[in-house]
Motif scaffolding. Structure first.
Motif, short mmCIF file in Angstrom:
data_model
loop_
_atom_site.label_atom_id
_atom_site.label_comp_id
_atom_site.label_asym_id
_atom_site.label_seq_id
_atom_site.Cartn_x
_atom_site.Cartn_y
_atom_site.Cartn_z
N GLY A 37 0.80 -1.22 0.00
CA GLY A 37 0.00 0.00 0.00
C GLY A 37 0.83 1.27 0.00
N ASP A 38 2.15 1.15 0.25
CA ASP A 38 3.01 2.33 0.22
C ASP A 38 3.17 2.85 -1.20
OD1 ASP A 38 3.41 2.34 2.91
OD2 ASP A 38 5.44 1.51 2.86
N HIS A 39 3.62 4.10 -1.29
CA HIS A 39 3.81 4.77 -2.58
C HIS A 39 5.14 5.51 -2.55
CE1 HIS A 39 3.55 8.73 -4.68
NE2 HIS A 39 3.29 7.95 -5.70
N ASP A 40 5.81 5.59 -3.69
CA ASP A 40 7.08 6.30 -3.77
C ASP A 40 7.18 6.94 -5.16
OD1 ASP A 40 9.51 7.31 -2.96
OD2 ASP A 40 10.34 5.36 -2.37
N ALA A 41 8.18 7.81 -5.34
CA ALA A 41 8.42 8.45 -6.63
C ALA A 41 9.90 8.33 -6.97
CB ALA A 41 8.01 9.92 -6.59
N PHE A 42 10.20 7.97 -8.22
CA PHE A 42 11.57 7.82 -8.69
C PHE A 42 11.80 8.76 -9.88
CE2 PHE A 42 11.05 3.08 -7.47
CZ PHE A 42 11.22 3.39 -6.12
N TYR A 43 13.07 9.19 -10.04
CA TYR A 43 13.45 10.11 -11.11
C TYR A 43 14.64 9.55 -11.87
CZ TYR A 43 10.58 13.21 -8.30
OH TYR A 43 9.54 13.75 -7.59
N ALA A 44 14.61 9.70 -13.19
CA ALA A 44 15.71 9.23 -14.04
C ALA A 44 16.62 10.42 -14.34
CB ALA A 44 15.17 8.62 -15.32
N ALA A 45 17.77 10.48 -13.67
CA ALA A 45 18.71 11.59 -13.84
C ALA A 45 19.68 11.27 -14.97
CB ALA A 45 19.47 11.82 -12.54
N ALA A 46 19.76 12.17 -15.96
CA ALA A 46 20.64 11.98 -17.12
C ALA A 46 21.96 12.72 -16.90
CB ALA A 46 19.95 12.48 -18.38
N TYR A 47 23.07 12.08 -17.35
CA TYR A 47 24.41 12.64 -17.13
C TYR A 47 25.22 12.62 -18.42
CZ TYR A 47 23.41 12.11 -12.15
OH TYR A 47 22.84 12.20 -10.91
N ASN A 48 26.09 13.63 -18.53
CA ASN A 48 27.13 13.66 -19.56
C ASN A 48 28.47 13.53 -18.85
OD1 ASN A 48 29.25 15.56 -21.10
ND2 ASN A 48 27.81 14.69 -22.61
N THR A 49 29.38 12.75 -19.43
CA THR A 49 30.65 12.47 -18.75
C THR A 49 31.48 13.71 -18.52
OG1 THR A 49 31.61 11.92 -20.90
CG2 THR A 49 30.80 10.09 -19.56
N VAL A 50 31.28 14.76 -19.31
CA VAL A 50 32.06 15.99 -19.16
C VAL A 50 31.32 17.02 -18.33
CG1 VAL A 50 33.15 17.92 -20.38
CG2 VAL A 50 33.26 15.60 -21.34
N SER A 51 30.08 17.30 -18.70
CA SER A 51 29.34 18.38 -18.03
C SER A 51 28.54 17.91 -16.82
CB SER A 51 28.40 19.07 -19.04
OG SER A 51 27.57 18.12 -19.67
N GLY A 52 28.45 16.60 -16.59
CA GLY A 52 27.76 16.10 -15.41
C GLY A 52 26.26 16.02 -15.58
N PHE A 53 25.51 16.37 -14.53
CA PHE A 53 24.05 16.24 -14.54
C PHE A 53 23.43 17.17 -15.58
CE2 PHE A 53 19.90 17.76 -12.85
CZ PHE A 53 19.20 16.56 -12.94
N LEU A 54 22.57 16.60 -16.44
CA LEU A 54 21.90 17.37 -17.49
C LEU A 54 20.46 17.71 -17.12
CD1 LEU A 54 23.09 15.29 -20.58
CD2 LEU A 54 23.99 17.50 -19.82
N GLY A 55 19.81 16.81 -16.42
CA GLY A 55 18.40 17.00 -16.07
C GLY A 55 17.72 15.65 -15.91
N ASP A 56 16.51 15.67 -15.40
CA ASP A 56 15.72 14.44 -15.32
C ASP A 56 15.10 14.19 -16.68
OD1 ASP A 56 16.22 13.95 -12.59
OD2 ASP A 56 14.73 15.46 -12.03
N ILE A 57 15.17 12.95 -17.14
CA ILE A 57 14.84 12.64 -18.53
C ILE A 57 13.63 11.71 -18.61
CG2 ILE A 57 16.43 10.67 -18.62
CD1 ILE A 57 17.08 11.52 -21.53
N THR A 58 12.78 11.96 -19.59
CA THR A 58 11.64 11.09 -19.84
C THR A 58 12.13 9.69 -20.18
OG1 THR A 58 10.32 12.93 -20.65
CG2 THR A 58 9.62 10.73 -21.29
N SER A 59 11.54 8.68 -19.54
CA SER A 59 12.03 7.31 -19.70
C SER A 59 10.88 6.32 -19.78
CB SER A 59 12.93 6.93 -18.50
OG SER A 59 14.06 7.77 -18.42
N ASN A 60 11.20 5.15 -20.33
CA ASN A 60 10.32 4.00 -20.21
C ASN A 60 10.61 3.34 -18.86
OD1 ASN A 60 8.97 3.98 -22.78
ND2 ASN A 60 10.91 3.34 -23.71
N TRP A 61 9.58 3.20 -18.04
CA TRP A 61 9.75 2.61 -16.71
C TRP A 61 9.10 1.24 -16.67
CZ3 TRP A 61 12.45 5.11 -12.83
CH2 TRP A 61 12.73 6.47 -13.02
N THR A 62 9.82 0.26 -16.13
CA THR A 62 9.28 -1.09 -16.03
C THR A 62 9.58 -1.67 -14.65
OG1 THR A 62 11.30 -2.02 -16.98
CG2 THR A 62 9.46 -1.58 -18.50
N SER A 63 8.72 -2.58 -14.22
CA SER A 63 8.92 -3.32 -12.97
C SER A 63 9.13 -4.78 -13.32
CB SER A 63 7.71 -3.16 -12.06
OG SER A 63 7.78 -4.04 -10.95
#
Length: 485
Positions: free
Chosen positions: A92-118
């Motif tokens: 019954g619990d609920h949580d939220a997850f975020y897909a953080a996108a990275y570039n090897t040089v500039s680092g964190f770019l932003g949270d990115i739209t993704s296909n999510w599966t369980s």
């Protein structure tokens, strides 16, 4: 000009809604943020005050994700929080997850739209945004890229995020869900309580119960959000013995409202499973041995005044409340009572289960009657003043300082702070004169200075108690309504 802004769509491309998001839904300009791979458009819509509308969209907006080198499933947005490692949930619990996108040089770019599966949707179910019109194109929760995780069954699963347009993915640690096999009404939170096997109360007592969820192997799992019922038959309205202060919640405050024995029930809906778990308390016994007197009042909570002589028109209705008192403690609460009218052909009085402390009076024919309230389980009783159902019309009303048209009309008057007084709503017919004190609504123009002693800002009854609280000037207004309006 100001226009409404939308994230439009391009029918031949997938992931239209997760490509860009906007910082506003209305205004003369809008800022565009890229969210994920794909092609889309931004639409401006202008409505010209009933003279038609104008709209225009951008050309195709292409978003590439070629600069994304890795993705990490995190516990918070904006690259904050941590990687979602192994963790345990209660069913019954609920949580939220975020897909953080990275570039090897500039680092964190932003949270990115993704296909999510369980890996096991029967244990943990994921539902990801964005979808539809992306909450009108704004940066609200329906537009920001993330997924909801719902723990729906016992076992374990893993959640994976895979941004479209890439071969990248990232998977959480093992997510364990402990199933809820049973629930109990208990007397303390966080697994420290015991099942409420029974209680003995006096009228006016209060108590607090919690809803505990258990796993058949592991024991207590969590306190649960449940429905609370003051009887074992949820289809019947309430109880005249006990009442809860909430209908749903992790806990509920109980108060006793009348004599008798009752059994309370909780019902827990298991999310996404489609079944309910229930549990009942043992017998909850309420005695009224501590009640020394009862008074029929014009308002609940011991407020208002005694229901004195009052005049009604045929068809008018009113509410009376049975206030119970102890000789030492004073007011205990409104008590479930047996209500009777001396002449029900003139005025009827009824009470509903679950609110037996309230009498519903209806004037049905010309004449006079009284109303009596006798608390259940007691020989005590109280009677109203004479209730007159009159055929004489009301032409005007006066506030007087004595009942039955006596005393004087209330003009300017001076009181000391913390004094109190009772005013009466005297009604008159221009031809026949005084016709009776009528049930009316009472208000103060400054409740800080003088307050009508009522539940809220409006008092009701043929009289009203006025509390003079602070130095200043105030006025009291009374309004009596006729059947014709």
């Amino acid at each position: 000009m100001s226009a409404y802004w939308y994230v439009s769509y391009y029918n031949n491309m997938s992931w239209t809604y997760g490509v860009v998001r906007l910082n506003a839904s209305h205004g003369s300009s809008v800022r565009v943020f890229t969210s994920g791979y794909g092609v889309t458009k931004v639409l401006a819509y202008y409505y010209a005050d009933g003279r038609g509308s104008l709209q225009n969209s951008t050309g195709l907006l292409y978003v590439s994700v070629a600069n994304v080198d890795s993705v990490v499933v995190r516990t918070d947005r904006g690259g904050q929080g941590t990687w979602v490692g192994p963790r345990t949930y209660a069913q019954g619990d609920h949580d939220a997850f975020y897909a953080a996108a990275y570039n090897t040089v500039s680092g964190f770019l932003g949270d990115i739209t993704s296909n999510w599966t369980s890996s096991d949707p029967t244990v943990g179910y994921v539902y990801s945004y964005p979808g539809g019109q992306c909450d009108n194109g704004t940066t609200g929760g329906g537009c920001y890229p993330f997924t909801n995780f719902y723990a729906i069954g016992g076992g374990f699963t893993y959640v994976t995020a895979a941004p479209p347009g890439t071969t990248l993915s990232n998977t959480t640690g093992r997510l364990t869900v402990i199933g809820i096999d049973s629930v109990q009404v208990v007397d303390a939170p966080h697994g420290a309580g015991s099942w409420v096997s029974g209680r003995n109360y006096l009228f006016g007592d209060t108590d607090t119960f919690w809803a505990a969820g258990y796993n058949s192997s592991l024991g207590w799992v969590a306190d649960l959000y449940v429905y609370w019922y003051p009887s074992t038959n949820p289809s019947q309205p309430g109880s005249n013995v006990i009442a809860f202060n909430v209908s749903a919640g992790f806990s509920a405050g109980l108060r006793t409202v009348g004599y008798g024995v009752e059994t309370a029930r909780i019902s827990y809906y298991v999310p996404f499973v489609g079944k309910y778990l229930t549990n009942d308390t043992g017998p909850l016994r309420v005695s009224v041995a501590n009640v020394d007197s009862v008074v029929i009042r014009t308002d609940h909570g011991g407020l208002g005044t005694w229901v004195g002589p009052t005049t009604y028109e045929v068809g008018q209705t009113d509410l009376f409340y049975a206030a119970a008192y102890n000789g030492t403690q004073g007011y205990l609460g409104d008590i479930a009572s047996n209500w009777t009218s001396r002449d029900p052909t003139v005025g009827t009085i009824t009470a509903e289960r679950g609110s037996g402390y309230v009498g519903y009076f209806r004037a049905v024919a010309l004449g006079v009657t009284y109303v009596n309230a006798t608390p259940v389980g007691s020989t005590l009783s109280n009677r109203t003043g004479l209730l007159t159902v009159s055929g004489i019309g009301v032409d005007y009303i006066q506030i007087r300082d004595r009942p039955k048209g006596q005393g004087t009309v209330m003009g300017d008057r001076t009181y000391f702070v913390r004094e109190q007084d009772v005013f009466y709503a005297a009604t008159y017919n221009r031809t026949l004169g005084y016709r009776g004190d009528a049930a009316a609504d009472w208000t103060s123009n400054d409740s800080v200075v003088c307050k009508v002693n009522a539940w809220g800002t409006v008092g009701h009854g043929s009289s009203a108690e006025i509390l003079f609280k602070y130095a200043g000037t105030c006025t009291i207004t009374v309004v009596a309504y006729t059947v014709s309006g």
